[in-house]
Design a protein around this motif. Structure first.
Motif, PDB file in Angstrom:
ATOM      1  N   ARG A  29       0.820  -1.205   0.000  1.00 47.88           N
ATOM      2  CA  ARG A  29       0.000   0.000   0.000  1.00 47.88           C
ATOM      3  C   ARG A  29       0.856   1.258   0.000  1.00 47.88           C
ATOM      4  NH1 ARG A  29      -2.183  -3.477   3.879  1.00 47.88           N
ATOM      5  NH2 ARG A  29      -4.289  -4.236   3.445  1.00 47.88           N
ATOM      6  N   LEU A  30       0.240   2.335  -0.463  1.00 49.27           N
ATOM      7  CA  LEU A  30       0.823   3.671  -0.418  1.00 49.27           C
ATOM      8  C   LEU A  30      -0.142   4.596   0.304  1.00 49.27           C
ATOM      9  CD1 LEU A  30       1.939   3.831  -4.111  1.00 49.27           C
ATOM     10  CD2 LEU A  30       3.537   4.232  -2.249  1.00 49.27           C
ATOM     11  N   GLN A  48      -5.412   1.481  -7.307  1.00 55.06           N
ATOM     12  CA  GLN A  48      -6.696   2.078  -6.976  1.00 55.06           C
ATOM     13  C   GLN A  48      -6.685   2.646  -5.560  1.00 55.06           C
ATOM     14  OE1 GLN A  48      -9.332   2.375  -9.177  1.00 55.06           O
ATOM     15  NE2 GLN A  48      -7.886   1.528 -10.679  1.00 55.06           N
ATOM     16  N   CYS A  49      -7.520   3.657  -5.314  1.00 52.40           N
ATOM     17  CA  CYS A  49      -7.679   4.219  -3.981  1.00 52.40           C
ATOM     18  C   CYS A  49      -8.613   3.312  -3.185  1.00 52.40           C
ATOM     19  CB  CYS A  49      -8.242   5.636  -4.056  1.00 52.40           C
ATOM     20  SG  CYS A  49      -8.475   6.415  -2.442  1.00 52.40           S
ATOM     21  N   HIS A  50      -8.127   2.805  -2.046  1.00 53.90           N
ATOM     22  CA  HIS A  50      -8.915   1.885  -1.220  1.00 53.90           C
ATOM     23  C   HIS A  50      -9.223   2.450   0.158  1.00 53.90           C
ATOM     24  CE1 HIS A  50      -8.824  -1.697  -3.854  1.00 53.90           C
ATOM     25  NE2 HIS A  50      -7.653  -1.215  -4.266  1.00 53.90           N
ATOM     26  N   THR A  61       0.650  17.644   6.692  1.00 53.54           N
ATOM     27  CA  THR A  61       2.028  17.997   6.353  1.00 53.54           C
ATOM     28  C   THR A  61       2.891  16.779   6.030  1.00 53.54           C
ATOM     29  OG1 THR A  61       2.556  17.945   8.709  1.00 53.54           O
ATOM     30  CG2 THR A  61       1.980  20.088   7.761  1.00 53.54           C
ATOM     31  N   PHE A  62       2.553  15.630   6.664  1.00 49.26           N
ATOM     32  CA  PHE A  62       3.416  14.454   6.567  1.00 49.26           C
ATOM     33  C   PHE A  62       2.572  13.230   6.922  1.00 49.26           C
ATOM     34  CE2 PHE A  62       6.745  11.498   7.983  1.00 49.26           C
ATOM     35  CZ  PHE A  62       7.749  11.718   7.054  1.00 49.26           C
ATOM     36  N   CYS A  63       2.969  12.072   6.420  1.00 41.34           N
ATOM     37  CA  CYS A  63       2.253  10.838   6.758  1.00 41.34           C
ATOM     38  C   CYS A  63       3.223   9.662   6.826  1.00 41.34           C
ATOM     39  CB  CYS A  63       1.135  10.561   5.764  1.00 41.34           C
ATOM     40  SG  CYS A  63       1.668  10.353   4.049  1.00 41.34           S
ATOM     41  N   HIS A  64       2.800   8.650   7.557  1.00 40.51           N
ATOM     42  CA  HIS A  64       3.625   7.445   7.710  1.00 40.51           C
ATOM     43  C   HIS A  64       2.708   6.232   7.691  1.00 40.51           C
ATOM     44  CE1 HIS A  64       6.797   4.756   9.152  1.00 40.51           C
ATOM     45  NE2 HIS A  64       5.873   4.233   9.936  1.00 40.51           N
ATOM     46  N   LEU A  65       3.095   5.195   6.938  1.00 39.13           N
ATOM     47  CA  LEU A  65       2.259   4.014   6.781  1.00 39.13           C
ATOM     48  C   LEU A  65       2.957   2.768   7.314  1.00 39.13           C
ATOM     49  CD1 LEU A  65      -0.355   2.804   5.652  1.00 39.13           C
ATOM     50  CD2 LEU A  65       0.776   2.610   3.428  1.00 39.13           C
ATOM     51  N   GLU A  66       2.303   2.087   8.234  1.00 38.16           N
ATOM     52  CA  GLU A  66       2.691   0.751   8.670  1.00 38.16           C
ATOM     53  C   GLU A  66       1.805  -0.238   7.918  1.00 38.16           C
ATOM     54  OE1 GLU A  66       5.125  -0.171  11.182  1.00 38.16           O
ATOM     55  OE2 GLU A  66       5.769   1.853  10.672  1.00 38.16           O
ATOM     56  N   ASN A  67       1.971  -1.535   8.166  1.00 38.11           N
ATOM     57  CA  ASN A  67       1.161  -2.523   7.448  1.00 38.11           C
ATOM     58  C   ASN A  67      -0.314  -2.475   7.847  1.00 38.11           C
ATOM     59  OD1 ASN A  67       3.363  -3.466   6.002  1.00 38.11           O
ATOM     60  ND2 ASN A  67       3.867  -5.035   7.494  1.00 38.11           N
ATOM     61  N   GLU A  68      -0.585  -2.162   9.111  1.00 38.80           N
ATOM     62  CA  GLU A  68      -1.964  -2.204   9.592  1.00 38.80           C
ATOM     63  C   GLU A  68      -2.490  -0.853  10.065  1.00 38.80           C
ATOM     64  OE1 GLU A  68      -2.111  -5.210  12.560  1.00 38.80           O
ATOM     65  OE2 GLU A  68      -1.709  -6.860  11.173  1.00 38.80           O
ATOM     66  N   TRP A  82      -4.875   5.821  12.073  1.00 40.39           N
ATOM     67  CA  TRP A  82      -6.009   5.306  11.323  1.00 40.39           C
ATOM     68  C   TRP A  82      -5.894   3.800  11.124  1.00 40.39           C
ATOM     69  CZ3 TRP A  82      -9.224   9.425   9.893  1.00 40.39           C
ATOM     70  CH2 TRP A  82      -8.634  10.694   9.888  1.00 40.39           C
ATOM     71  N   ASP A  83      -7.025   3.129  11.110  1.00 38.52           N
ATOM     72  CA  ASP A  83      -7.084   1.710  10.771  1.00 38.52           C
ATOM     73  C   ASP A  83      -7.052   1.577   9.247  1.00 38.52           C
ATOM     74  OD1 ASP A  83      -8.383  -0.882   9.980  1.00 38.52           O
ATOM     75  OD2 ASP A  83      -8.465  -1.163  12.148  1.00 38.52           O
ATOM     76  N   VAL A  84      -6.071   0.853   8.751  1.00 36.79           N
ATOM     77  CA  VAL A  84      -5.888   0.725   7.301  1.00 36.79           C
ATOM     78  C   VAL A  84      -7.073   0.024   6.632  1.00 36.79           C
ATOM     79  CG1 VAL A  84      -4.517  -0.490   5.562  1.00 36.79           C
ATOM     80  CG2 VAL A  84      -3.377   0.869   7.295  1.00 36.79           C
ATOM     81  N   MET A  85      -7.657  -0.956   7.313  1.00 36.59           N
ATOM     82  CA  MET A  85      -8.720  -1.742   6.703  1.00 36.59           C
ATOM     83  C   MET A  85     -10.064  -1.016   6.696  1.00 36.59           C
ATOM     84  SD  MET A  85      -6.985  -4.229   5.720  1.00 36.59           S
ATOM     85  CE  MET A  85      -8.329  -5.174   5.016  1.00 36.59           C
ATOM     86  N   THR A  86     -10.377  -0.311   7.789  1.00 36.27           N
ATOM     87  CA  THR A  86     -11.697   0.302   7.917  1.00 36.27           C
ATOM     88  C   THR A  86     -11.706   1.807   7.647  1.00 36.27           C
ATOM     89  OG1 THR A  86     -11.457   0.786  10.282  1.00 36.27           O
ATOM     90  CG2 THR A  86     -12.262  -1.415   9.684  1.00 36.27           C
TER      91      THR A  86
END
Length: 390
Positions: A29-30, A48-50, A61-68, A82-86
């Motif tokens: 994911r991105l 696609q945007c999910h 200003t900035f963001c960081h993504l973990e797997n979940e 944020w919850d990635v799935m919901t």
């Protein structure tokens, strides 16, 4: 070569400029953070945007993504998880009194830096502030984190209280200083003095006890993170140093002087300059022998990292490219024009792999030739080595 490339996909969902782009550790994911106050989650499988994360009251200003989980920080003085799935907001971290411009997630910690002159440490799982780092005289722009276990021997540890938590936070500020802090106590361990301009970027090499800082004073400085000693100053840029990348003891620096330079960390020698940009170099990423750059001229570029030859120009954005990522032979570029563009780089990667294979083969033949020569005459052997570029 320098031929233009067209994007395989243009994502126009955001209603404002994209300030940052983060790739999840598993590469699936991105995450994009935007001036429109929202973040969006994208699949690298289908582009696609999910996910659409809404809730901030000002621009991200900035963001960081973990797997979940996803993390965003904003000009509304808060950080959100944020919850990635919901897409549900799981936590809001409140306490900063000005724009939060940078976050960093490490272990169970969430670190943040702000225009309020402080950095803070939060529990990832709770909306609780653990520590505040106060001492900079101006805003905190950039962060790095490491554990003293990576750099210190037991006998070098200073105080018993610090042994409980051996984590350290590094902060770079517009007050021209870099500070190193004990996370457990909030105490400043080192203040690194030498820059005469704002510190814009940091790169940490904990195993080698080194920290690299880039500044508006046109220099990059190397520091020993245990002693605080300044080791080297890289001085050839003619503009602010905006971004840094460290790969295999090679340091790449992007600057407002419209160039990227490559330095040998161990000697301080500048071995390559990458030109062709028509504006500041805002972001860079090394991938498989290729150096990708994003610029204020709205173009991304691919250079052969060794030769410095421009291999491709990616045109299509209308404003500055703020961030780039590379995954599965696709280049992702995020711009202040509000678009995420995806480019096919298979051809460049294939040519580069073939070129590297050919160079290694030639080096191998040269090495054998040099070894045979040394059997007969050391002096002649040295000459053969030089001829073969060993």
């Amino acid at each position: 070569m320098g031929n233009s490339g067209s994007a395989v996909k243009v994502c126009t969902d955001h209603q404002g400029g994209i300030n940052w782009l983060s790739l999840s550790p598993d590469g699936q994911r991105l995450l994009t953070g935007s001036e429109d106050g929202t973040a969006r989650l994208w699949s690298t499988a289908d582009s696609q945007c999910h996910g659409h994360f809404q809730g901030h009251e000002s621009y991200i200003t900035f963001c960081h993504l973990e797997n979940e989980a996803a993390f965003t920080c904003s000009a509304d003085h808060t950080i959100r998880k944020w919850d990635v799935m919901t897409g549900q907001c799981l936590a809001i971290y409140r306490g900063h009194t000005s724009i939060v411009n940078r976050i960093l997630v490490a272990k169970d910690y969430l670190f943040s830096g702000s225009y309020d002159r402080t950095a803070r440490c939060w529990s990832v799982d709770k909306e609780k502030q653990i520590q505040e780092f106060r001492g900079h005289r101006n805003c905190v722009l950039t962060l790095a984190h490491y554990s003293s276990r990576d750099v210190l021997e037991d006998e070098e540890e200073e105080e018993e209280e610090e042994k409980v938590s051996r984590d350290l936070l590094v902060t770079g500020s517009t007050d021209c200083t870099v500070k190193v802090w004990w996370v457990s106590s909030g105490r400043c361990y080192q203040t690194l003095l030498g820059h005469t301009g704002a510190v814009l970027c940091l790169i940490l090499d904990a195993p080698n006890r080194e920290l690299f800082s880039g500044s508006t004073d046109y220099t990059i400085r190397t520091w020993n993170i245990v002693t605080g000693e300044q080791l080297k100053v890289f001085k050839e840029h003619q503009g602010s140093v905006i971004c840094l990348e460290l790969v295999n003891r090679h340091l790449y620096s992007g600057s407002a002087d419209r160039t990227v330079k490559c330095w040998l960390v161990d000697t301080g020698e500048r071995i390559q300059t990458y030109k062709a940009h028509k504006h500041s170099v805002s972001t860079l990423k090394y991938h498989a022998g290729i150096l990708f750059t994003g610029s204020g001229d709205a173009c991304a570029r691919a250079f052969n990292s060794r030769s410095g030859v421009l291999q491709k120009i990616f045109r299509g954005h209308k404003f500055i490219i703020n961030c780039i990522q590379v995954h599965n032979e696709l280049l992702y570029t995020a711009s202040h024009d509000g678009t995420l563009r995806i480019w096919d780089i298979r051809g460049i990667c294939k040519r580069n792999k073939w070129r590297l294979k050919k160079e290694r083969s030639a080096q191998g033949r040269g090495s054998q030739k040099g070894s045979l020569s040394r059997l007969f005459n050391n002096k002649v052997g040295c000459m053969v080595q030089q001829e073969n570029g060993e």
